[in-house]
Write a protein that holds these residues in place. Structure first.
Motif, mmCIF file in Angstrom:
data_model
loop_
_atom_site.group_PDB
_atom_site.id
_atom_site.type_symbol
_atom_site.label_atom_id
_atom_site.label_comp_id
_atom_site.label_asym_id
_atom_site.label_seq_id
_atom_site.Cartn_x
_atom_site.Cartn_y
_atom_site.Cartn_z
ATOM 1 N N TYR A 674 -12.459 -5.679 2.365
ATOM 2 C CA TYR A 674 -11.339 -6.469 2.905
ATOM 3 C C TYR A 674 -10.320 -5.434 3.577
ATOM 4 C CZ TYR A 674 -7.434 -9.196 3.093
ATOM 5 O OH TYR A 674 -6.175 -10.008 3.514
ATOM 6 N N ASP A 675 -9.843 -4.530 2.995
ATOM 7 C CA ASP A 675 -8.906 -3.668 3.384
ATOM 8 C C ASP A 675 -9.311 -3.033 4.795
ATOM 9 O OD1 ASP A 675 -6.271 -2.270 2.984
ATOM 10 O OD2 ASP A 675 -7.611 -0.383 3.035
ATOM 11 N N LYS A 676 -10.663 -2.596 4.642
ATOM 12 C CA LYS A 676 -11.077 -1.842 6.047
ATOM 13 C C LYS A 676 -11.119 -2.973 7.227
ATOM 14 C CE LYS A 676 -13.639 1.783 3.556
ATOM 15 N NZ LYS A 676 -14.908 2.236 3.220
ATOM 16 N N ALA A 677 -11.385 -4.188 6.701
ATOM 17 C CA ALA A 677 -11.476 -5.136 7.845
ATOM 18 C C ALA A 677 -10.180 -5.706 8.534
ATOM 19 C CB ALA A 677 -12.241 -6.486 7.456
ATOM 20 N N GLN A 678 -9.096 -5.035 7.810
ATOM 21 C CA GLN A 678 -7.698 -5.666 8.405
ATOM 22 C C GLN A 678 -7.489 -4.656 9.521
ATOM 23 O OE1 GLN A 678 -6.834 -8.283 6.927
ATOM 24 N NE2 GLN A 678 -8.791 -7.667 5.925
ATOM 25 N N LYS A 679 -7.023 -5.361 10.726
ATOM 26 C CA LYS A 679 -6.632 -4.544 11.609
ATOM 27 C C LYS A 679 -5.311 -4.054 11.720
ATOM 28 C CE LYS A 679 -9.699 -7.630 14.567
ATOM 29 N NZ LYS A 679 -10.083 -8.190 13.367
ATOM 30 N N SER A 680 -4.658 -3.225 12.386
ATOM 31 C CA SER A 680 -3.385 -2.575 12.352
ATOM 32 C C SER A 680 -2.486 -3.588 12.634
ATOM 33 C CB SER A 680 -3.175 -1.288 13.126
ATOM 34 O OG SER A 680 -3.467 -1.507 14.505
ATOM 35 N N SER A 681 -1.140 -3.409 12.043
ATOM 36 C CA SER A 681 -0.009 -4.343 12.485
ATOM 37 C C SER A 681 1.216 -3.677 12.575
ATOM 38 C CB SER A 681 -0.257 -5.601 11.412
ATOM 39 O OG SER A 681 -0.051 -5.087 9.844
ATOM 40 N N GLN A 682 2.070 -4.484 13.070
ATOM 41 C CA GLN A 682 3.557 -3.957 13.022
ATOM 42 C C GLN A 682 4.498 -5.107 12.975
ATOM 43 O OE1 GLN A 682 5.796 -2.140 16.502
ATOM 44 N NE2 GLN A 682 5.091 -0.325 15.481
ATOM 45 N N VAL A 683 5.424 -5.104 11.974
ATOM 46 C CA VAL A 683 6.435 -6.056 11.616
ATOM 47 C C VAL A 683 7.784 -5.458 11.996
ATOM 48 C CG1 VAL A 683 5.075 -7.540 10.105
ATOM 49 C CG2 VAL A 683 6.455 -5.877 9.359
ATOM 50 N N LEU A 684 8.563 -6.370 12.284
ATOM 51 C CA LEU A 684 10.084 -5.945 12.541
ATOM 52 C C LEU A 684 10.787 -6.903 11.691
ATOM 53 C CD1 LEU A 684 12.545 -4.418 13.593
ATOM 54 C CD2 LEU A 684 12.288 -5.914 15.598
ATOM 55 N N ILE A 685 11.518 -6.466 10.657
ATOM 56 C CA ILE A 685 12.346 -7.248 9.521
ATOM 57 C C ILE A 685 13.656 -7.327 10.195
ATOM 58 C CG2 ILE A 685 12.990 -7.485 7.329
ATOM 59 C CD1 ILE A 685 10.605 -5.440 6.444
ATOM 60 N N LEU A 686 14.193 -8.466 10.622
ATOM 61 C CA LEU A 686 15.553 -8.725 10.972
ATOM 62 C C LEU A 686 16.195 -9.514 10.175
ATOM 63 C CD1 LEU A 686 17.399 -8.213 13.664
ATOM 64 C CD2 LEU A 686 16.434 -10.464 14.492
#
Length: 875
Positions: A674-686
């Motif tokens: 499951y972890d390998k299936a996840q695609k890269s991501s980016q979040v901005l916490i405001l």
């Protein structure tokens, strides 16, 4: 919805009424409120409180309230009812509600709702706490209330920021309390008792014709914390009332006899003691509580199972298994509880972190905890909560995952796996008007279900709870990856995850915002009465859930943060349960937790064993859990009284229950896949860091939400942490403080920044949300990350007064342009997600607005967890 029945326990009702003020106008009607309400609570038909359990308080000084609170919070073991009628005041910002006593002036000699009242109630020993506030600005009590840990229900006389006329009526009690009293005294047609939710509904109906001094409709409000069940407040009913159960009558008689003989013995002792021997001081037990305190057991479980296990714990406490004498216990009287069980819950990842840091968990409880570098930001005593004696996870897979995260040696906690106490199969909910062609609901392979819901067929979006946060989500993922043998397969599991099926499944589940903290919150978001801010379309959604949760949804029962409805949902709003073949059911094993150095370890082990035996008893816990919608451990077919037998539940009660047989290595491989299936991501916490965030317990909730967002940070999941407004540029409304630059993969930097904010780095001027959000959206639109989102944490938008023309239009246009950047907002202010701007921004960006509440942080965490699984745009 389950109802909490406190009869037979040691209950208390504290009625605080202030009618005579030295510096404020008098409230003549309040003078009668105390006696009238006391009479209603002690009426024979009410059958809940007994004489001596209702305490009147007419305070002139704040210390009198504190003294009364200290007494009742120590004495109550079952239900604690606290009622206040008098003047109320708030600060200019609408926060810091103050209850006014006789000597109160506008700013002095007041009782702080947050600092005094809630502080005492949050440390009470009662199972349930109900608070009724009848004062001006009572509706402003809701914010600080949500930071409490105890199971509480709060009834506020009016909506936030409203004064009320109540108390100025000439005689006979105030309008509000008169309605409360009449409801508790007379009961309701067609109901065997009056619950908290009943009382709220009746008050809203009866006060609908009234107006506040501002001309608004007078609308009482309610809130709950740490509980979704209901509390019975009176057994009065217009119909013929069933007799009080024998066990409760016997216990009350025992208590009365004890008090009578106690008085006789006391008088005798005084008469017979020789004068030359002086006066002997006797340490006699409390007349109001003849039974000694019961041994407290703490039961940790998942949020989805908490309501049912609360009911089971209560039934056990009042059962013969817990009340009858036991050999070797030292002569404890019959009718006294041997154990008292406190039930609480936490998301799966927080439970895993707690057991992984068990030394810190125990150290914090003893006040000797020391931080280790790996523990930064982990606070087990806050969440999950107290050290548990019993852990009932959703499945054996959760147990394996927790064990995998614990150190091999040196942990002060030892987990002893026990047999299951209840089963519930996993299902896929298909909209009733979009049933699948040529797919058998009672048992189909996952490939058949995936094909039957794809774009060429029903075009349904599969929604799964997060495997990281939810045991239901984890077991669904194990089923997706391993149970690929199809109908009639010799073994329910393949030895390894099927990569092709796993990729197909994850592609189907990779829709933005497709994960939730649990199946109850997922289904709650699909309810017709829930405002999902455009995030989901229930007519095209297929939720992966448990059978029990889906039945609760269809029958209109309380689910997640959604309260119970008056009836089952109509057919076109329901989901039909489809049962994937060979997928294991949630088995809810009972795990005993032993802690090194516990002085009463032997009686605790014995108490856990007695409770476990009762839970598996067909005439004990199995009956209670069956009535909640679970399958039994011996006979998996739902029995009489089970909601699964209701045709409107749309489940297959004859479906087979597959037992859990996967091993810990298979669970580890599934999670690795499951972890390998996840695609890269980016979040901005405001994050809003204006000073108003410090009021009403909002800042700890925001910090907790930001901390959960940081937990996903890593090499493939980067983040940034910005705060607004910016102290260095007070005149620039769009300025932000970049506490952590966008692109960081180190959660420690963010946790250190959050610690500084918690230490007081707040800014004393308004937070202009739209300007700060415009800047954040522009930056994220330029990000090269495929999967990205903005996590917005705020009190409220304070920038409307000085906003430049066109800012809202600019922001709206920017959000609608590509590439898509979902906005996931947690709003802690009084208006919550009622703001049109927030609803519009969340909907237009395919994000979600989450109002503050008991489940808000977990709900937001589930949506953040889905960012790494999101493909670019919708299917």
């Amino acid at each position: 919805m389950s109802e909490y029945d406190a009869r037979g326990k040691v209950n208390r009702a504290l009625l605080i009424c202030v009618d005579d003020y030295r510096h404020l106008r008098p409230l003549p009607a309040v003078k009668d409120n105390a006696q009238e309400l006391e009479r209603a609570l002690l009426a024979p038909g009410a059958d809940l409180f007994t004489r001596g359990e209702v305490v009147l308080c007419r305070p002139q000084e704040p210390w009198e309230v504190e003294q009364a609170l200290d007494t009742v919070t120590q004495e109550a073991r079952g239900l604690l009812l606290v009622y206040f009628s008098g003047h109320g005041r708030v600060g200019r910002d609408g926060g810091n509600l103050q209850l006014m006593v006789g000597a109160s002036e506008r700013r002095h000699k007041t009782v702080s709702w947050q600092d005094m009242v809630l502080s005492y109630l949050d440390n009470a020993r009662a199972d349930r706490i109900v608070i009724i506030l009848e004062c001006c600005y009572a509706g402003n009590a809701g914010e600080a209330f949500h930071n409490c840990r105890k199971p509480m229900s709060l009834l506020m006389a009016a909506q936030p920021n409203r004064r009320i006329f109540s108390g100025e009526e000439p005689t006979g009690g105030s309008v509000f309390t008169r309605a409360v009293r009449q409801t508790l005294e007379r009961g309701l047609p067609g109901r065997r008792f009056v619950t908290f939710e009943d009382l709220v509904r009746v008050l809203r109906e009866q006060l609908a014709a009234e107006r506040t001094p501002m001309g608004d409709i007078w609308e009482p409000r309610s809130a709950k914390q740490n509980t979704v069940d209901d509390v019975i407040l009176s057994f009065a009913t217009p119909e013929i009332r069933p007799p009080t159960p024998l066990r409760i009558r016997l216990r009350r008689r025992l208590k009365s006899s004890f008090q009578h003989w106690l008085r006789i013995l006391l008088v005798s002792a005084i008469i017979l003691v020789p004068a030359t021997a002086g006066i002997v001081v006797l340490n006699l037990p409390n007349a109001d509580a003849p039974c000694p305190p019961a041994l407290e057991l703490r039961l940790l479980t998942a949020p989805e199972a908490e309501p049912a296990l609360r009911q089971a714990a209560f039934d056990y406490e009042m059962s013969g298994a817990n009340l009858r004498p036991l050999s070797g216990e030292g002569g404890l009287p019959d009718g006294c509880r041997r154990a008292q069980i406190t039930v609480y819950s936490a998301a799966k990842d927080q439970v895993d972190q707690g057991f992984a840091a068990a030394d810190r968990w125990q150290g914090e409880a003893r006040g000797t905890g020391k931080d280790r570098p790996a523990d930064k930001g982990v606070d087990p005593l806050n969440r999950p909560g107290p050290q548990p004696d019993i852990w009932i996870p959703e499945s054996t897979a959760d147990y394996y995952e927790a064990r995998r995260g614990m150190p091999s040696t040196g942990s002060p906690a030892t987990l002893h796996y026990g047999d299951p106490v209840a089963y519930t199969p996993l299902v896929v909910g298909i909209p009733a008007n979009r049933r699948l062609d040529d797919v058998e609901p009672g048992g189909a392979s996952w490939p058949e279900l995936l094909t039957g819901t794809d774009h060429a067929h029903r075009d349904l979006k599969l929604l799964r709870p997060s495997p990281v946060l939810s045991g239901t989500g984890l077991l669904h993922t194990i089923g997706l990856y391993l149970a690929h043998g199809g109908p009639g397969a010799a073994s329910p599991y393949g030895p390894e995850p099927d990569p092709a099926l796993a990729r197909t499944a994850e592609d189907r589940l990779s829709a933005p915002g497709s994960q939730y903290a649990g199946s109850t919150e997922l289904l709650c978001s699909l309810r017709p009465d829930a405002d999902a801010s455009g995030a989901v379309d229930r007519t095209r959604s297929a939720p992966l859930a448990s059978e029990k949760s889906l039945a609760d949804y269809n029958l209109g029962r309380a689910i997640g943060s959604c309260p119970a409805l008056g009836s089952a949902l109509p057919l076109h709003d329901r989901y039909v349960a489809y049962y994937p073949e060979n997928v294991p059911a949630l088995d809810h094993p009972l795990v005993r937790v032993d802690w090194r150095g516990t002085t009463d370890a032997t009686p605790r082990r014995a108490a856990v064993a007695r409770f476990a035996t009762w839970l598996r008893d067909p005439d004990g816990g199995q009956r209670t859990l069956g009535a909640q919608g679970y399958r039994g451990v011996d006979h998996h077919t739902p029995g009489p009284g089970s909601p699964l037998r209701d045709s409107r539940a749309d489940v297959n009660r004859d479906s087979r229950v597959s037992r859990y047989t996967a091993g810990p290595d298979q669970v580890a491989r599934v999670l690795d896949g499951y972890d390998k299936a996840q695609k890269s991501s980016q979040v901005l916490i405001l994050m809003d860091t204006s000073t108003s965030m410090a009021d009403g317990g909002k800042l700890p909730v925001a910090l907790s939400a930001a901390g959960r967002a940081l937990e996903m940070a890593g090499a493939r999941h980067t983040y940034g942490l910005w705060a607004f407004p910016d102290r260095a540029h007070p005149d620039d409304r769009a300025a932000v403080r970049e506490l952590v630059p966008l692109g960081s993969d180190d959660p420690a930097r963010g946790k250190a920044a959050l610690d500084r904010v918690a230490g007081g780095e707040l800014v004393d001027h308004g937070a202009a949300m739209e300007e700060a959000l415009t800047r954040a959206v522009r930056i994220m639109k330029k990000s090269t990350a495929t999967n990205k989102a903005i996590v917005l944490l705020l009190d409220e938008d304070d920038g409307a007064g000085g906003r430049a023309a066109g800012v809202d239009h600019t922001l709206g246009t920017l959000v609608g342009e590509g590439p898509e950047v979902p906005i996931l907002a947690l709003v802690l202010g009084k208006s919550g997600c009622d703001s049109f701007a927030l609803r519009q921004l969340a909907g237009a960006s395919h994000g979600q607005c989450v109002p503050g509440g008991p489940q808000a942080v977990d709900t937001l965490a589930g949506r953040i967890a889905s960012i790494g699984t999101a493909t670019k745009g919708e299917r």
